[in-house]
Design a protein around this motif. Structure first.
Motif, short mmCIF file in Angstrom:
data_model
loop_
_atom_site.label_atom_id
_atom_site.label_comp_id
_atom_site.label_asym_id
_atom_site.label_seq_id
_atom_site.Cartn_x
_atom_site.Cartn_y
_atom_site.Cartn_z
N VAL A 163 0.83 -1.21 0.00
CA VAL A 163 0.00 0.00 0.00
C VAL A 163 0.86 1.25 0.00
O VAL A 163 0.65 2.19 -0.78
N SER A 164 1.86 1.28 0.87
CA SER A 164 2.67 2.50 1.01
C SER A 164 3.53 2.79 -0.22
O SER A 164 3.99 3.92 -0.40
N THR A 165 3.74 1.79 -1.08
CA THR A 165 4.62 1.97 -2.23
C THR A 165 3.87 2.40 -3.48
O THR A 165 4.48 2.80 -4.48
N GLN A 166 2.56 2.37 -3.45
CA GLN A 166 1.79 2.66 -4.66
C GLN A 166 2.04 4.06 -5.22
O GLN A 166 2.17 4.20 -6.45
N PRO A 167 2.13 5.12 -4.42
CA PRO A 167 2.43 6.44 -5.01
C PRO A 167 3.79 6.47 -5.72
O PRO A 167 3.93 7.07 -6.79
N PHE A 168 4.77 5.81 -5.13
CA PHE A 168 6.11 5.76 -5.73
C PHE A 168 6.06 5.05 -7.07
O PHE A 168 6.58 5.56 -8.08
N LEU A 193 12.67 12.63 -7.06
CA LEU A 193 11.45 13.41 -6.81
C LEU A 193 10.94 13.17 -5.39
O LEU A 193 10.59 14.12 -4.67
N PHE A 194 10.90 11.91 -4.97
CA PHE A 194 10.38 11.62 -3.63
C PHE A 194 11.31 12.10 -2.53
O PHE A 194 10.87 12.52 -1.46
N GLU A 195 12.60 12.08 -2.78
CA GLU A 195 13.53 12.63 -1.80
C GLU A 195 13.32 14.14 -1.66
O GLU A 195 13.38 14.69 -0.56
N GLN A 196 13.03 14.79 -2.76
CA GLN A 196 12.76 16.22 -2.73
C GLN A 196 11.45 16.49 -1.98
O GLN A 196 11.36 17.43 -1.17
N GLY A 203 2.82 15.76 2.27
CA GLY A 203 1.80 14.99 2.96
C GLY A 203 1.94 13.50 2.73
O GLY A 203 1.75 12.70 3.66
N VAL A 204 2.29 13.10 1.51
CA VAL A 204 2.34 11.67 1.21
C VAL A 204 3.48 10.99 1.95
O VAL A 204 3.32 9.88 2.48
N THR A 205 4.65 11.62 2.04
CA THR A 205 5.76 11.00 2.74
C THR A 205 5.53 11.01 4.25
O THR A 205 5.98 10.09 4.95
N ALA A 206 4.81 12.01 4.75
CA ALA A 206 4.49 12.03 6.18
C ALA A 206 3.47 10.95 6.52
O ALA A 206 3.54 10.32 7.58
N ALA A 207 2.51 10.73 5.60
CA ALA A 207 1.45 9.75 5.86
C ALA A 207 1.93 8.31 5.67
O ALA A 207 1.32 7.38 6.21
N LEU A 208 3.03 8.13 4.92
CA LEU A 208 3.51 6.78 4.60
C LEU A 208 4.97 6.65 5.03
O LEU A 208 5.88 6.63 4.20
N PRO A 209 5.23 6.53 6.32
CA PRO A 209 6.63 6.50 6.78
C PRO A 209 7.41 5.30 6.27
O PRO A 209 8.63 5.37 6.14
N ALA A 210 6.72 4.19 5.95
CA ALA A 210 7.43 3.01 5.44
C ALA A 210 7.95 3.21 4.03
O ALA A 210 8.80 2.45 3.55
N LEU A 211 7.46 4.24 3.34
CA LEU A 211 7.85 4.48 1.96
C LEU A 211 9.34 4.80 1.84
O LEU A 211 10.00 4.38 0.88
N LYS A 212 9.89 5.49 2.81
CA LYS A 212 11.30 5.90 2.73
C LYS A 212 12.22 4.69 2.62
O LYS A 212 13.14 4.68 1.79
N ARG A 219 18.32 1.64 -4.19
CA ARG A 219 19.71 2.01 -4.50
C ARG A 219 20.61 0.78 -4.67
O ARG A 219 21.62 0.84 -5.37
N THR A 220 20.25 -0.31 -4.02
CA THR A 220 21.13 -1.49 -4.03
C THR A 220 20.59 -2.62 -4.90
O THR A 220 21.21 -3.68 -4.98
#
Length: 513
Positions: A163-168, A193-196, A203-212, A219-220
């Motif tokens: 769920v948390s990865t869908q916006p990405f 873009l998401f890092e920015q 709001g989306v990164t705050a609401a989905l902390p697992a996304l980070k 990266r790996t």
């Protein structure tokens, strides 16, 4: 995307992986942990195995090498994949595997008589990345291509873990579809873009902390995996209940998980989780609630066409499942095993009786059950054995040991191909009826050993450095470059470990003579 791809991203070929959960013996034992009768009555019985979406074909070739009594067929829509797979099977001298270029939509409408029916069917990395119409075609294929009692392995991205990865994924795919960036460039652009957005407090990164953490993991990962994971037109993480409903149309019922440790659920879950599940008896609801409790991200489900439960008084210990120590080197004092339900730590002392009983050979489940200290502690075979198997400390097969036999010459060719740059990182294991992982350094060393066993120890360290240099690479430690002096020492260390630990383990498992 071209029409024949059905929205599947074909800009980069699929990876060259092997997945132990797809091996027939592994599937049989996973079913046995749930009391389900396997497709084969005896380990030596001939069988037919179909992989839908066989990709580059490397994994299926290894299974064919390790299971000479089986007939293997791989179907893939990509001519690039099929050409590679066919050439590889020929190069490795395998006569019991063939590859067919075919479209699931066409095959679902009319399954060819000459392909026939199968005892095992596997779909890895396919089902949640294709449109609904093609999923329906796969169900039609399974209806036509499975024997009664057949096992079907299907892996897919699961809800609710994605769920948390869908916006990405959506914005990565948008970069690709709008022509803003292509392939791995779209992944890199989306990540930036998401890092920015995170830095700006979106709001989306705050609401989905697992996304980070998910974004950081990109990266790996290798580029082919990232393209195949995120950049398809169809990207549909699925609830298990949905898959159960769809495959039920082919008379298939969910029977077990090929992720072996997950067959310990719900008993291994916290008591509060078990209490929630106790009152949920509907199979579909129970699976979805379980996945919510553990936030499941990926499932490897085993469906059976006509589930047969073992008779009440029958014990799996009477069957011919055999266990091997699978990792080179000593076991640490603590072993942490990670799965979808979390991590479990085992103390070495608590499993020493099991590992000692297996020793440097192998033992059947029945033989282990008769060891007094093991018989006195039911948790050893009921839980700890499955956790060690899941963690890769043990391997499992059926029947008698058969040695390297057919696998050794196949593995010598795999090592030789890896030495000139082929991206192969597994070797067939005859005693496991499966395959084992091998690093690039291991494969170079195996190629050196095959060419000059008598002089190997003297030449190994220098030969490893030379082999890597031919591929434009150098040894590193924890991802950091080494000085010349450090690289010499590291080459000597790796060569010594290969000689003293890896080779004996591979001989035990039937990888090399």
């Amino acid at each position: 995307m071209t029409d024949w791809s059905h929205g599947y991203n074909v800009s980069m070929g699929y990876t060259f992986g092997f997945y132990r959960e797809m091996a027939p013996d592994w599937i049989d034992f996973a079913l046995a942990t749930r009391g389900v009768v396997a497709p084969r009555q005896r380990s030596g019985d001939p069988f037919r195995y179909l992989e839908l979406g066989s990709g580059q074909g490397f994994g299926l070739c290894l299974l064919a090498a390790a299971n000479p009594q089986g007939e293997f067929v791989g179907v893939d829509f990509s001519p690039e994949h099929t050409a590679h797979a066919t050439a590889l099977a020929s190069e490795l001298g395998l006569a019991n595997v063939r590859f067919v270029e075919g479209d699931f939509g066409t095959l679902g409408a009319a399954w060819p008589d000459d392909l026939g029916r199968f005892d095992y069917v596997a779909l890895h990395g396919i089902y949640s990345w294709i449109p609904l119409a093609i999923r329906h075609s796969i169900v039609d294929i399974l209806s036509a291509a499975t024997n009664p009692g057949a096992a079907v392995y299907v892996s897919y991205n699961a809800m609710p873990g994605w769920v948390s990865t869908q916006p990405f994924q959506h914005l990565l795919r948008l970069h690709e579809s709008e022509g803003l960036a292509k392939g791995i460039g779209a992944v890199e652009a989306g990540r930036a873009l998401f890092e920015q957005m995170e830095a700006a407090g979106s709001g989306v990164t705050a609401a989905l902390p697992a996304l980070k953490a998910r974004i950081e993991s990109t990266r790996t990962k290798p580029a082919p995996y990232l393209v195949q994971e995120y950049l398809h037109e169809n990207w549909h993480p699925l609830w298990c209940s949905k898959v159960m409903t769809e495959l039920g149309q082919a008379k298939l019922s969910l029977a077990a998980s090929a992720t072996i440790a997950e067959n310990l659920m719900p008993a291994i879950l916290p008591a509060a989780f078990q209490d929630i599940l106790k009152t949920r008896s509907d199979p579909k609801l129970r699976e979805d609630v379980t996945d919510c409790l553990i936030n499941q991200t990926f499932r490897r489900d085993l469906f059976v066409r006509g589930v047969r439960q073992r008779h009440v008084a029958q014990s799996v210990c009477a069957e011919d499942y055999r266990f091997w120590r699978a990792k080179p080197g000593p076991m640490p004092a603590e072993v942490t095993v990670s799965s979808g339900f979390g991590s479990v730590t085992l103390q070495r002392d608590s499993v020493a009786v099991l590992m000692d009983a297996i020793g440097e050979g192998s033992r059947t489940l029945g033989e282990l059950a008769r060891v007094p200290a093991i018989a006195a502690d039911p948790s050893i075979l009921n839980r700890k054995l499955l956790l060690l198997l899941h963690g890769g400390w043990l391997g499992c097969s059926r029947g008698e040991a058969e040695g390297a036999g057919r696998c050794a010459p196949v593995n010598r060719k795999v090592a030789a191909l890896a030495g000139v740059g082929a991206p192969y990182r597994h070797l067939a294991a005859g005693n496991l009826r499966s395959a084992v992982a091998a690093s690039e350094s291991d494969l170079i060393l195996l190629d050196l050993h095959a060419g000059d066993p008598a002089g190997f120890e003297v030449k190994a360290a220098a030969g490893l450095r030379q082999g890597l240099a031919r591929l434009g690479r150098k040894l590193a430690r924890e991802g950091k470059p080494l000085t010349d002096e450090e690289e010499v020492a590291e080459a000597q260390r790796q060569a010594g470990f290969f000689t003293e630990k890896t080779l004996p383990t591979w001989r035990r498992l039937g990888v090399v003579d």
